[in-house]
Design a protein around this motif. Structure first.
Motif, PDB file in Angstrom:
ATOM      1  N   GLY A 237       0.630  -1.601  -0.411  1.00 53.66           N
ATOM      2  CA  GLY A 237      -0.382  -0.387  -0.324  1.00 53.66           C
ATOM      3  C   GLY A 237       0.730   0.957  -0.028  1.00 53.66           C
ATOM      4  O   GLY A 237       2.501   0.959   0.225  1.00 53.66           O
ATOM      5  N   ASN A 238       0.119   2.296  -0.434  1.00 56.20           N
ATOM      6  CA  ASN A 238       0.787   3.630  -0.237  1.00 56.20           C
ATOM      7  C   ASN A 238       0.215   4.371   0.585  1.00 56.20           C
ATOM      8  O   ASN A 238      -1.498   4.518   0.616  1.00 56.20           O
ATOM      9  N   CYS A 239      -0.143   5.555   1.035  1.00 57.07           N
ATOM     10  CA  CYS A 239      -0.546   6.866   1.563  1.00 57.07           C
ATOM     11  C   CYS A 239       0.341   7.978   1.836  1.00 57.07           C
ATOM     12  O   CYS A 239       1.729   8.103   1.769  1.00 57.07           O
ATOM     13  N   LEU A 240      -0.350   9.375   2.010  1.00 61.94           N
ATOM     14  CA  LEU A 240       0.544  10.518   1.754  1.00 61.94           C
ATOM     15  C   LEU A 240       1.757  10.383   3.245  1.00 61.94           C
ATOM     16  O   LEU A 240       0.913  10.430   4.626  1.00 61.94           O
ATOM     17  N   GLY A 241       2.646  11.281   3.039  1.00 64.21           N
ATOM     18  CA  GLY A 241       3.306  11.430   4.076  1.00 64.21           C
ATOM     19  C   GLY A 241       3.587  12.388   4.297  1.00 64.21           C
ATOM     20  O   GLY A 241       3.925  13.484   2.996  1.00 64.21           O
ATOM     21  N   LEU A 242       3.817  12.993   5.422  1.00 67.52           N
ATOM     22  CA  LEU A 242       3.949  15.082   5.633  1.00 67.52           C
ATOM     23  C   LEU A 242       5.508  15.102   6.352  1.00 67.52           C
ATOM     24  O   LEU A 242       5.602  14.485   7.889  1.00 67.52           O
ATOM     25  N   ILE A 243       6.649  15.366   5.775  1.00 65.34           N
ATOM     26  CA  ILE A 243       8.136  15.921   6.620  1.00 65.34           C
ATOM     27  C   ILE A 243       7.634  16.354   7.385  1.00 65.34           C
ATOM     28  O   ILE A 243       7.539  17.876   7.592  1.00 65.34           O
ATOM     29  N   VAL A 244       8.081  15.881   8.351  1.00 64.10           N
ATOM     30  CA  VAL A 244       7.555  17.806   9.949  1.00 64.10           C
ATOM     31  C   VAL A 244       9.474  18.091  10.640  1.00 64.10           C
ATOM     32  O   VAL A 244       9.378  18.639  11.302  1.00 64.10           O
TER      33      VAL A 244
END
Lengths: 462, 459
Positions: B62-69
């Motif tokens: 699977g894949n999903c959105l990631g947010l670099i924090v």
């Protein structure tokens, strides 16, 4: 145009086929029965004693008790009007109406039932002398022999179907809850349908050899009848005592094949021993191989040999001490076991209308499945949606162990506790219940008003 | 009740939204897009999903959105990456776009208990310096327009987009929760949320954490905004790595509880100030050893008063216990038959769960077995005195399957060798492999019943 022609053509053929068969039957009759003669004679011997049964069954579902008209079959076994049918037809019924072969409607009373063999005995409410059937011997049956099934398939009374005995001793192990522990079954390809239950399976001599009781869902021509040799003893016991008394020692048997394929090893595998049972207290252990009871040899190489062994235990006099000879590894041990009376396999049910739920007695089997340390409590069989019990969080499958800190040991004890609280108009009642492996408190608010439907739509934000 | 409130407010907000549509100018949206999109990445993973009933495990990609924090590669992603019966393996983070993509291996960090997001740490031999977002916590107002940045497309190709939405409801219990008016695209879960003043105030999500009664919200299927205050602490101090986080860290009391609702308090004639009713005491647990009984009401734990009256609070109590610390002795204030009582309890380690259970696969018999963990014992209602190993899988066409064994069967003995643990099973198999019996009688339990299975092993 063509369509119309086609339709009339098919009708024509259908009509001529009927004519042809009518002619053929008439012709045969004048020739003294021919091939069909024995079948017709066999049917004629039993048909006058055939009974169409319409019980009003008490059904517990959705937390409520309702009554439902069912239909089944049966047959008269004596001139004074005893009728044999299935327990699943006549059991748990509030009234039973019978229609005899001459179309007379006669009320019947349930003399007794035996859920272990699925047999019930009724007594017709009449002083007339009635035709009755002759019982044969199921032990003499052979696979391939012609049999007839009589009864009311789908409510169609006075139906006869013909087939052969497919297997004389089919073993049907229930899924955990053993449906019929004390007998193998006669398997037949004579058409049996719902409504045939309780009707006779008849040999070509017109003797009853079995009681039709089961079909295999989704299969065709796979029906099962209780052998009449099993039925005979059960019926006698019910007429004499109102029920069948059986001995119990608390063991489960498995065929020898479960442990070894070596045919030289005789006996029956003891696969489970219930805790606190007579067998457990006498020191019988799972894995022991039973070889004799009171000197009578026991052997069950295959599963179809198991009912006879179970019956040998059940037939021991209740409260007597029997010597169980077992093989334990290389040792042979004689173990005296004092039998107890076997309790009912099927618990009675009750409705607790004000609280909106139904419950059934905790049978030993239910207690074992629920891992209860002892046989106590009542099993909730349904909670009516929106009812007091359901809103308090009581669920189907819960076992109520206590009411306001007092043990509800059985259904009668619970009924008494319930009645007291109803009469005193107690507002809050605390139940302590077992749910799976866990326990929980459930507070019944007996005065809680049922929610008004308007409230759901009122739409006031809080 | 809360759901009803939510629905009414939604209706009001929908009407309001129709009246005023454009609070974001095109230029403002373009500005937000340019500023934030470089910090959005893709998290690729393989997830191992276990069927809790059969123990069967399947893997899916699977894949999903990631947010670099954080510049060092700390990435925030949706909480469903790791749930009760699913764990991510082989994580990767794909950064950049337009032919300049770069993929980093990544590790999952321990999932926070109080918010339904996951943190993932990208790994690199050289220190990373990735574009990342910085949050500006600002409260949101009812009806306020917001922009959500996320990934578009059914296949979740890395095509970023910007979407506008509104705050449809503000729920104050169990904590301030901002509900969105519209359905959330899958690619927008954990997508950054910007208000009309250009402040990055939080991320979009679809439910609360389990400890907050998340399942209730999942049923309503409603999208929300996780405001930055809820997770900023994890950005400042990232959680430990998932694999470093052992069960030893979780303390265990060994009780199941129900909240003390007012009518229960009334029944027992005690103060209607909340608490936890002990409904079940687990045998051999610290609670059992301290003499805690079913029916006791927990009023305080480790000096903290317990005032619960709602079903979901029970989870918060579980979390409180888990985080208190293994081996710590705490005092617990109880009411027994209405009278106060204090017990001292030394917390134990949370017993291993089915997922952490020891497993062993035997190729001769064609089955894998697993130790019976405490959670399985409770879920399947297996009595305390039943000691054995549970069959987790049988190989199709293998010796065990031919012998009619199936998953869920509890093996108690192999031939003459009793089996109470995986080690016993292995030991027994070792001896049997030497003896090579033609038939093997397996003593086992199926549901409430014991019995034998005859196997014919091909040694």
């Amino acid at each position: 145009m063509h369509l119309t022609d086609g339709v009339s053509l098919r009708r024509f053929w259908a009509a001529s086929a009927v004519c042809a068969s009518l002619l053929l039957t008439a012709g045969c009759a004048t020739m003294g029965g021919g091939q069909d003669g024995p079948v017709i004679r066999a049917k004629d011997r039993v048909a006058p004693a055939l009974v169409h049964i319409r019980p009003v069954k008490e059904v517990f579902s959705g937390g409520k008790k309702t009554e439902m008209l069912a239909v089944g079959s049966g047959f008269i076994i004596s001139a004074d009007g005893y009728v044999v049918t299935n327990e699943h037809v006549a059991g748990e019924s509030s009234s039973v109406q019978c229609v005899l072969s001459d179309h007379r409607e006669v009320a019947a009373k349930v003399v007794g039932v035996d859920p272990d063999t699925d047999i019930a005995v009724l007594k017709l409410d009449t002083t007339d002398k009635l035709p009755w059937v002759k019982m044969g011997r199921s032990a003499d049956l052979q696979a391939g022999q012609t049999v007839l099934a009589l009864g009311s398939p789908h409510g169609l009374a006075r139906s006869v179907s013909k087939g052969i005995v497919s297997v004389t001793n089919r073993y049907l192990g229930g899924d955990g809850l053993m449906e019929s522990p004390y007998n193998d079954w006669i398997q037949t390809d004579a058409a049996i349908n719902p409504g045939n239950s309780g009707g006779p399976l008849v040999n070509i001599k017109g003797e009853v050899v079995g009681v039709n009781a089961r079909i295999l869902n989704g299969a065709e021509n796979v029906g099962f009848a209780i052998p009449v040799d099993t039925v005979r003893g059960v019926v006698e016991a019910i007429i004499r005592d109102g029920r069948v008394h059986r001995s119990w020692i608390g063991v489960t048997f498995q065929e020898m094949l479960a442990k070894t394929d070596d045919p030289s090893q005789h006996g029956v595998v003891i696969s489970d021993v219930e805790r606190l049972s007579p067998a457990a207290e006498a020191g019988v252990k799972p894995g022991d191989v039973l070889v004799a009871i009171n000197g009578r040899e026991m052997n069950a190489r295959f599963e179809e040999d198991l009912p006879a062994v179970r019956k040998a235990v059940a037939d021991l006099p209740v409260g007597s001490t029997a010597v169980f000879a077992v093989h334990r590894g290389e040792e042979k041990v004689d173990i005296p076991v004092k039998t107890e009376e076997k309790t009912a396999q099927k618990g009675s049910q009750a409705e607790f209308g004000e609280w909106g739920f139904t419950a059934t007695e905790v049978t030993p089997e239910i207690a074992r499945r629920a891992q209860l340390p002892e046989r106590t409590g009542i099993l909730v069989s349904g909670a009516s949606p929106g009812g007091i019990a359901a809103r308090a969080g009581l669920q189907e499958g819960d076992i109520v162990l206590m009411v306001d800190g007092q043990k509800a040991t059985d259904l009668d004890a619970f009924k008494a506790l319930y009645k007291e609280r109803k009469e005193s108009q107690k507002k809050l009642i605390m139940l302590f219940v077992q749910r799976g492996a866990l326990t929980r408190f459930v507070l019944i608010n007996a005065t809680a008003e049922a929610p008004q439907p308007e409230e759901e739509n009122a739409g006031h934000a809080e | 009740m809360r759901n009803k409130t939510l629905l009414n407010l939604l209706a009001a907000a929908a009407a309001f939204a129709a009246a005023a549509q454009d609070d974001f100018s095109v230029q403002a949206l373009q500005g937000d897009y340019d500023r934030i999109i470089p910090s959005i990445c893709q998290v690729l993973f393989t997830q191992e999903v276990t069927d809790p009933r059969t123990g069967e495990t399947v893997r899916r990609n699977g894949n999903c959105l990631g947010l670099i924090v954080r510049a060092d590669g700390l990435v925030m992603a949706q909480g469903h990456l790791s749930v009760e019966n699913a764990t991510p393996v082989d994580l990767r983070v794909r950064v950049g776009r337009g032919g300049a993509e770069k993929e980093y291996p990544a590790v999952a960090l321990h999932k926070p208990g109080d918010i339904n997001v996951m943190f993932v740490q990208a790994q690199s031999d050289t220190p990373l310096n990735l574009p990342h977002v910085t949050f500006t916590p600002q409260p949101l107002r009812l009806g306020e327009p917001v922009a959500i940045l996320g990934l578009t497309g059914e296949t979740l190709d890395f095509e970023p987009g910007v979407f506008t939405d509104r705050i449809a409801a503000i729920i104050t219990q169990p904590r301030t929760t901002y509900c969105l008016a519209n359905n959330l695209r899958f690619g927008c879960i954990t997508g950054p949320v910007v208000n009309a003043r250009g402040a990055l105030v939080g991320v979009a999500g679809i439910d609360l954490s389990r400890a907050e009664g998340g399942e209730l919200y999942t049923r309503s299927g409603h999208p929300l905004v996780y405001q930055a205050e809820l997770f900023q602490k994890y950005i400042d101090k990232p959680p430990e790595r998932e694999d470093a986080h052992k069960a030893e860290d979780n303390a265990w009391l060994g009780v199941f509880t129900q909240p003390l609702k007012d009518d229960y308090a009334e029944y027992w004639g005690i103060e209607k100030t909340g608490g936890l009713i002990v409904s079940t005491v687990v045998p051999d647990s610290p609670a059992a050893k301290a003499g805690v009984q079913a029916g006791d009401v927990i009023k305080s734990f480790d000096g903290k008063p317990q005032t619960f009256t709602q079903d979901r609070d029970v989870l918060a109590f579980t979390k409180l216990v888990r985080d208190t610390g293994t081996g710590k002795t705490v005092s617990m204030g109880l009411l027994r038959d209405g009278k106060p009582l204090t017990v001292q309890i030394t917390l134990a380690t949370l017993p291993r769960s089915a997922q952490e259970a020891d497993e062993f696969e035997d190729t001769v018999l064609g089955l894998s077995v697993r130790e019976i963990t405490r959670d399985v014992r409770i879920a399947l209602n297996i009595a305390e005195d039943v000691r054995g190993v549970i069959v987790r899988k049988v190989k199709s066409g293998g010796v065990a399957q031919i012998g009619k064994m199936r998953p869920g069967v509890i093996i108690l003995a192999l031939g003459d060798y009793p089996v109470a643990s995986i080690a016993d099973f292995q030991q027994a198999m070792k001896k049997l492999r030497e003896a090579k019996p033609a038939e093997l009688a397996v003593f086992a339990r199926v549901g409430p019943q014991t019995g034998f299975f005859r196997l014919k092993p091909k040694w």
